[in-house]
Write an enzyme that holds these catalytic residues in place. Sequence first.
Site, PDB file in Angstrom:
ATOM      1  N   GLY A 145     -13.484 -53.809  13.452  1.00 40.81           N
ATOM      2  CA  GLY A 145     -13.945 -53.426  12.314  1.00 40.81           C
ATOM      3  C   GLY A 145     -12.731 -52.799  11.684  1.00 40.81           C
ATOM      4  N   ALA A 146     -13.770 -53.047   9.962  1.00 36.59           N
ATOM      5  CA  ALA A 146     -13.287 -52.727   9.177  1.00 36.59           C
ATOM      6  C   ALA A 146     -13.933 -52.154   8.127  1.00 36.59           C
ATOM      7  CB  ALA A 146     -12.765 -54.338   8.121  1.00 36.59           C
ATOM      8  N   GLY A 147     -14.721 -50.935   8.056  1.00 35.35           N
ATOM      9  CA  GLY A 147     -15.708 -49.683   7.638  1.00 35.35           C
ATOM     10  C   GLY A 147     -14.490 -48.857   7.154  1.00 35.35           C
ATOM     11  N   GLY A 148     -15.210 -47.671   6.903  1.00 37.35           N
ATOM     12  CA  GLY A 148     -14.261 -46.334   6.395  1.00 37.35           C
ATOM     13  C   GLY A 148     -13.231 -45.882   7.935  1.00 37.35           C
ATOM     14  N   ALA A 149     -13.536 -45.778   8.978  1.00 36.51           N
ATOM     15  CA  ALA A 149     -12.660 -45.508   9.774  1.00 36.51           C
ATOM     16  C   ALA A 149     -12.147 -46.622  10.313  1.00 36.51           C
ATOM     17  CB  ALA A 149     -13.918 -45.247  11.051  1.00 36.51           C
ATOM     18  N   GLY A 150     -12.299 -47.333  10.585  1.00 35.92           N
ATOM     19  CA  GLY A 150     -11.121 -48.928  10.415  1.00 35.92           C
ATOM     20  C   GLY A 150     -10.033 -49.106   9.942  1.00 35.92           C
TER      21      GLY A 150
ATOM     22  N   ARG B  15     -31.210 -31.848   9.007  1.00 37.88           N
ATOM     23  CA  ARG B  15     -31.582 -33.122   9.188  1.00 37.88           C
ATOM     24  C   ARG B  15     -32.988 -32.807  10.621  1.00 37.88           C
ATOM     25  NH1 ARG B  15     -27.143 -37.439   7.241  1.00 37.88           N
ATOM     26  NH2 ARG B  15     -27.107 -36.862   5.152  1.00 37.88           N
TER      27      ARG B  15
ATOM     28  N   ARG C 172     -25.664 -34.065  13.090  1.00 34.53           N
ATOM     29  CA  ARG C 172     -24.423 -34.180  12.564  1.00 34.53           C
ATOM     30  C   ARG C 172     -25.205 -33.337  11.071  1.00 34.53           C
ATOM     31  NH1 ARG C 172     -22.874 -38.006   8.442  1.00 34.53           N
ATOM     32  NH2 ARG C 172     -25.326 -39.176   8.399  1.00 34.53           N
TER      33      ARG C 172
ATOM     34  N   LEU D 205     -18.791 -39.039   6.817  1.00 38.83           N
ATOM     35  CA  LEU D 205     -17.469 -39.865   5.726  1.00 38.83           C
ATOM     36  C   LEU D 205     -16.476 -38.959   5.967  1.00 38.83           C
ATOM     37  CD1 LEU D 205     -19.712 -41.041   2.296  1.00 38.83           C
ATOM     38  CD2 LEU D 205     -18.714 -42.195   4.391  1.00 38.83           C
TER      39      LEU D 205
ATOM     40  N   PHE E 190     -25.870 -29.754   0.230  1.00 41.08           N
ATOM     41  CA  PHE E 190     -25.765 -30.620   0.487  1.00 41.08           C
ATOM     42  C   PHE E 190     -27.074 -30.001   2.174  1.00 41.08           C
ATOM     43  CE2 PHE E 190     -26.698 -35.250   1.627  1.00 41.08           C
ATOM     44  CZ  PHE E 190     -25.691 -35.460   0.278  1.00 41.08           C
TER      45      PHE E 190
ATOM     46  N   HIS F 110     -31.341 -43.022  11.377  1.00 41.06           N
ATOM     47  CA  HIS F 110     -30.013 -43.040  10.704  1.00 41.06           C
ATOM     48  C   HIS F 110     -29.004 -42.809  11.599  1.00 41.06           C
ATOM     49  CE1 HIS F 110     -28.243 -42.108   6.886  1.00 41.06           C
ATOM     50  NE2 HIS F 110     -27.808 -41.073   7.197  1.00 41.06           N
TER      51      HIS F 110
ATOM     52  N   GLU G  40     -29.516 -37.238   0.925  1.00 43.68           N
ATOM     53  CA  GLU G  40     -30.321 -35.709   0.532  1.00 43.68           C
ATOM     54  C   GLU G  40     -29.785 -35.102  -0.545  1.00 43.68           C
ATOM     55  OE1 GLU G  40     -29.327 -34.617   4.748  1.00 43.68           O
ATOM     56  OE2 GLU G  40     -28.402 -32.792   3.659  1.00 43.68           O
TER      57      GLU G  40
ATOM     58  N   GLU H  47     -17.855 -43.490  13.793  1.00 43.20           N
ATOM     59  CA  GLU H  47     -19.776 -43.918  14.282  1.00 43.20           C
ATOM     60  C   GLU H  47     -19.924 -43.818  15.657  1.00 43.20           C
ATOM     61  OE1 GLU H  47     -22.630 -44.192  11.599  1.00 43.20           O
ATOM     62  OE2 GLU H  47     -24.257 -44.397  13.797  1.00 43.20           O
TER      63      GLU H  47
ATOM     64  N   LEU I 260     -32.963 -45.714   2.621  1.00 43.97           N
ATOM     65  CA  LEU I 260     -33.712 -44.292   2.386  1.00 43.97           C
ATOM     66  C   LEU I 260     -32.786 -43.922   1.185  1.00 43.97           C
ATOM     67  CD1 LEU I 260     -30.958 -42.250   4.765  1.00 43.97           C
ATOM     68  CD2 LEU I 260     -29.127 -42.211   3.384  1.00 43.97           C
TER      69      LEU I 260
ATOM     70  N   HIS J  55     -33.231 -39.130   9.770  1.00 47.97           N
ATOM     71  CA  HIS J  55     -33.325 -38.832   8.575  1.00 47.97           C
ATOM     72  C   HIS J  55     -34.244 -38.784   7.833  1.00 47.97           C
ATOM     73  CE1 HIS J  55     -31.866 -38.513   4.279  1.00 47.97           C
ATOM     74  NE2 HIS J  55     -30.807 -38.710   4.773  1.00 47.97           N
TER      75      HIS J  55
ATOM     76  N   GLN K 199     -29.967 -39.395  15.261  1.00 51.17           N
ATOM     77  CA  GLN K 199     -30.120 -38.100  13.900  1.00 51.17           C
ATOM     78  C   GLN K 199     -31.490 -39.377  13.011  1.00 51.17           C
ATOM     79  OE1 GLN K 199     -28.363 -37.702  10.522  1.00 51.17           O
ATOM     80  NE2 GLN K 199     -28.096 -35.505  11.149  1.00 51.17           N
TER      81      GLN K 199
HETATM   82  C1  LIG Z   1     -27.755 -45.931   3.491  1.00 49.92           C
HETATM   83  C2  LIG Z   1     -26.762 -44.916   4.454  1.00 49.92           C
HETATM   84  C3  LIG Z   1     -26.299 -43.863   4.145  1.00 49.92           C
HETATM   85  C4  LIG Z   1     -24.646 -43.050   4.109  1.00 49.92           C
HETATM   86  N1  LIG Z   1     -24.810 -42.072   3.784  1.00 49.92           N
HETATM   87  C5  LIG Z   1     -23.554 -40.877   3.899  1.00 49.92           C
HETATM   88  C6  LIG Z   1     -22.886 -39.161   3.317  1.00 49.92           C
HETATM   89  O1  LIG Z   1     -23.846 -39.670   1.882  1.00 49.92           O
HETATM   90  N2  LIG Z   1     -22.544 -39.187   3.842  1.00 49.92           N
HETATM   91  C7  LIG Z   1     -22.298 -39.045   4.670  1.00 49.92           C
HETATM   92  O2  LIG Z   1     -20.964 -38.200   5.443  1.00 49.92           O
HETATM   93  N3  LIG Z   1     -22.344 -40.428   5.926  1.00 49.92           N
HETATM   94  C8  LIG Z   1     -23.335 -41.403   5.516  1.00 49.92           C
HETATM   95  N4  LIG Z   1     -23.970 -42.324   6.400  1.00 49.92           N
HETATM   96  C9  LIG Z   1     -23.435 -42.536   7.820  1.00 49.92           C
HETATM   97  C10 LIG Z   1     -21.936 -43.126   7.272  1.00 49.92           C
HETATM   98  O3  LIG Z   1     -21.908 -43.356   6.482  1.00 49.92           O
HETATM   99  C11 LIG Z   1     -21.304 -43.937   8.430  1.00 49.92           C
HETATM  100  O4  LIG Z   1     -21.666 -42.684   9.325  1.00 49.92           O
HETATM  101  C12 LIG Z   1     -20.177 -43.846   8.369  1.00 49.92           C
HETATM  102  O5  LIG Z   1     -19.799 -44.683   6.935  1.00 49.92           O
HETATM  103  C13 LIG Z   1     -20.105 -45.497   9.465  1.00 49.92           C
HETATM  104  O6  LIG Z   1     -18.313 -45.996   9.816  1.00 49.92           O
HETATM  105  P1  LIG Z   1     -18.061 -46.325  10.284  1.00 49.92           P
HETATM  106  O7  LIG Z   1     -15.842 -46.942   9.946  1.00 49.92           O
HETATM  107  O8  LIG Z   1     -17.669 -46.428  12.012  1.00 49.92           O
HETATM  108  O9  LIG Z   1     -18.942 -47.882  10.520  1.00 49.92           O
HETATM  109  P2  LIG Z   1     -18.965 -49.106   9.570  1.00 49.92           P
HETATM  110  O10 LIG Z   1     -19.158 -48.573   8.153  1.00 49.92           O
HETATM  111  O11 LIG Z   1     -20.483 -48.983   9.924  1.00 49.92           O
HETATM  112  O12 LIG Z   1     -18.083 -50.311   9.883  1.00 49.92           O
HETATM  113  C14 LIG Z   1     -18.289 -50.660  11.032  1.00 49.92           C
HETATM  114  C15 LIG Z   1     -16.783 -52.239  11.040  1.00 49.92           C
HETATM  115  O13 LIG Z   1     -16.833 -52.630  12.324  1.00 49.92           O
HETATM  116  C16 LIG Z   1     -17.351 -54.445  12.267  1.00 49.92           C
HETATM  117  N5  LIG Z   1     -17.751 -54.124  12.983  1.00 49.92           N
HETATM  118  C17 LIG Z   1     -18.661 -53.962  14.222  1.00 49.92           C
HETATM  119  N6  LIG Z   1     -18.618 -54.728  15.128  1.00 49.92           N
HETATM  120  C18 LIG Z   1     -17.556 -56.029  15.039  1.00 49.92           C
HETATM  121  C19 LIG Z   1     -17.629 -56.455  16.305  1.00 49.92           C
HETATM  122  N7  LIG Z   1     -18.136 -57.213  17.328  1.00 49.92           N
HETATM  123  N8  LIG Z   1     -16.399 -57.241  15.935  1.00 49.92           N
HETATM  124  C20 LIG Z   1     -15.507 -57.229  15.040  1.00 49.92           C
HETATM  125  N9  LIG Z   1     -15.775 -55.943  14.000  1.00 49.92           N
HETATM  126  C21 LIG Z   1     -17.065 -55.276  14.647  1.00 49.92           C
HETATM  127  C22 LIG Z   1     -18.091 -54.183  11.253  1.00 49.92           C
HETATM  128  O14 LIG Z   1     -18.054 -55.418  10.493  1.00 49.92           O
HETATM  129  C23 LIG Z   1     -17.595 -53.157  10.288  1.00 49.92           C
HETATM  130  O15 LIG Z   1     -16.178 -53.559   9.342  1.00 49.92           O
HETATM  131  C24 LIG Z   1     -24.859 -43.185   5.832  1.00 49.92           C
HETATM  132  C25 LIG Z   1     -25.077 -44.162   6.498  1.00 49.92           C
HETATM  133  C26 LIG Z   1     -25.870 -44.676   5.763  1.00 49.92           C
HETATM  134  C27 LIG Z   1     -26.583 -46.239   7.538  1.00 49.92           C
END
Ligand SMILES: Cc1cc2nc3c(=O)[nH]c(=O)nc-3n(C[C@H](O)[C@H](O)[C@H](O)COP(=O)(O)OP(=O)(O)OC[C@H]3O[C@@H](n4cnc5c(N)ncnc54)[C@H](O)[C@@H]3O)c2cc1C
Length: 602
Positions: A26-31, A300, A409, A415, A130, A367, A269, A398, A266, A256, A254
């Site tokens: 995973g390459a979201g914020g956490a990864g 929420r 939450r 974030l 918030f 959400h 908030e 997440e 979305l 929203h 949750q």
């Molecule tokens: C529209 C929206 C607005 C939001 N606004 C806020 C906010 O203002 N403040 C706040 O605190 N939170 C907010 N949230 C919640 C927050 O953004 C998310 O909970 C958080 O960013 C999740 O981050 P993550 O790194 O866990 O996952 P993600 O950012 O979802 O990343 C998941 C990663 O996993 C990878 N992945 C998934 N499955 C596989 C697989 N099988 N193989 C390889 N890779 C895989 C994907 O490619 C991706 O890179 C919001 C959420 C949404 C949907």
Amino acid sequence: MAAQQIKDVQVIDGVHYHQHEIIIIGAGGAGMRAAIEAAQGADTAVITKLYPTRSHTGAAQGGMAAALANVEEDGWEWHTYDTIKGGDYLVDQDSAEILAKEAIEAVIDLENMGLPFNRTPEGKIDQRRFGGHTRDHGKAAVRRACYAADRTGHMILQTLYQNCVKHNVKFFNEYYALDLVMNTVDGVERPAAVVAYDLKTGDIHVFQGKAFIFATGGFGKVFKTTSNAHTLTGDGMGIIWRKGLPLEDMEFYQFHPTGLAGLGILLTEGARGEGAILRNASGERFMERYAPTIKDLAPRDIVARSMVQEVQEGRGAGPHKDYVLLDCTHLGAEVLETKLPDITEFARTYLGVDPVVEPVPVYPTAHYAMGGIPTNNAGEVLRNDEEEVVPGLYAAGECACVSVHGSNRLGTNSLLDINVFGKRSGRNAVEYVKTAEFIPLPENPAANLQGMLNALRANNGTESVAGIRRELQETMDANAQVFRTKETLTEATRVIHSLRERYRNISVHDKGKRFNTELLEGIELGFLLDLAEVLVYCALNREESRGGHMRDDFPKRDDENWMHHTMAYLTGDRTSPNPSDHIKLGKKPVRMTRYQPQERKY
Ligand SMILES: Cc1cc2nc3c(=O)[nH]c(=O)nc-3n(C[C@H](O)[C@H](O)[C@H](O)COP(=O)(O)OP(=O)(O)OC[C@H]3O[C@@H](n4cnc5c(N)ncnc54)[C@H](O)[C@@H]3O)c2cc1C
């Protein structure tokens, strides 16, 4: 760098083999936050099904909480209290304290990495209000959310990606991790490899590692009306589940309050943080009745329930009286265009409503998953109710459940969570791999995934992926949403079972290898069905109302019987219509430090 010589890629019987000390999925914020730490101490690879900057973190709008006290008095202790109370006391309190304390450093880290936060006139990071974030234990709303207009997540994701590039993190983009290979060494089961599918070529890749960090995000796509992207199918949670490892608190999902009515897209908030007001059909500011002190800025779960109640009692707006209104008109064009530009545009584009001059139709939207893969404060994955860990296995973001969010939450705490616990898991994985060895692989580690893919390709059944997914989402919206009862959840269980049966009969028309997204959606649907089943089963089991889980037939919180985390395990015969034949439930105590549960008033 690696203590051990890293082998080059090898291809054996058409399967590609890689070896890296730390493998992040995973390459979201956490990864990516984990990767920045990991790559500075060990050979690190990130596998991601999306190109990193397309991850859902980039869609986050409103902000990231930290008690910086830049614009008014604040402190991490108040933030800890708000997080615990916001989570309806199911929060592990030591974890919440870490979250709130380390928030300050997390924001400064991002600033040092180059994130362009909004500023006060004196040049400090600006902060906005918030839901559920208060001054001095609930006295009034406090400005705690750091933000970059309503594109905070976008800025975080871009900044983290740039810093991953700087630290030479190796990315495998558009690789889908679909299986985890475990092996028992010294009597303990440990992760040995992740098996992934390369979207571009259809080839299978085995990534052997010493430590694995799951950061695969949420599974909002079990619902029809959701703020989540199409790709949020809970693959990481599904993989862990199928290994017989537990998932924690899955009943807590949750909703929203402010999704665009009928669409679920979305509206942050942050709009209410800037002063927007919810109104019913007669223009009444109804949140004054439900949360007299902080009104529209209540957490929420409370706001979403109040909105649904307004609609159910006939006070909804619109031709079908099926939504309420978010009134931003008094904020003025300048605030909307500068602080909330994206959502202003969303309302114009998707509903044809201009928030500058008219209120926007809104309704709760699925959400965020409070539950997920259980971890301790170091990010290590737990394997049982007694909090024993799986050595070398981590989860963050997440897909994980630390648990800092309890049963609900607070906005801006996710974030924050991905930054604080992403960093922790990355750091701890580095420490772990210093002394750990690679775990031997079984003879054909790709066999399980190959079997799964071949079965799907060979199937010529009459069912379609899209059809089953739609029915799943519809039953979840109808039966497991803001209000739940034994009857609705039993109905959801019945439908999910029949969909699982029909799933065995799906056919994928595209039999090719390159960019076969249809095949992958088939696999993702399997994860969605598994997670929906466990969510509903846990919800049926929990006979009380707490946070995001509202049982109409058990409307009160019941601390005597239910003040514990749910741990769910997959066992036994999966074909049975009765989930109790293949899901075992356990309990994990809530860790309390300073705050005794109280009635939750806002
Ligand atoms: C529209 C929206 C607005 C939001 N606004 C806020 C906010 O203002 N403040 C706040 O605190 N939170 C907010 N949230 C919640 C927050 O953004 C998310 O909970 C958080 O960013 C999740 O981050 P993550 O790194 O866990 O996952 P993600 O950012 O979802 O990343 C998941 C990663 O996993 C990878 N992945 C998934 N499955 C596989 C697989 N099988 N193989 C390889 N890779 C895989 C994907 O490619 C991706 O890179 C919001 C959420 C949404 C949907």
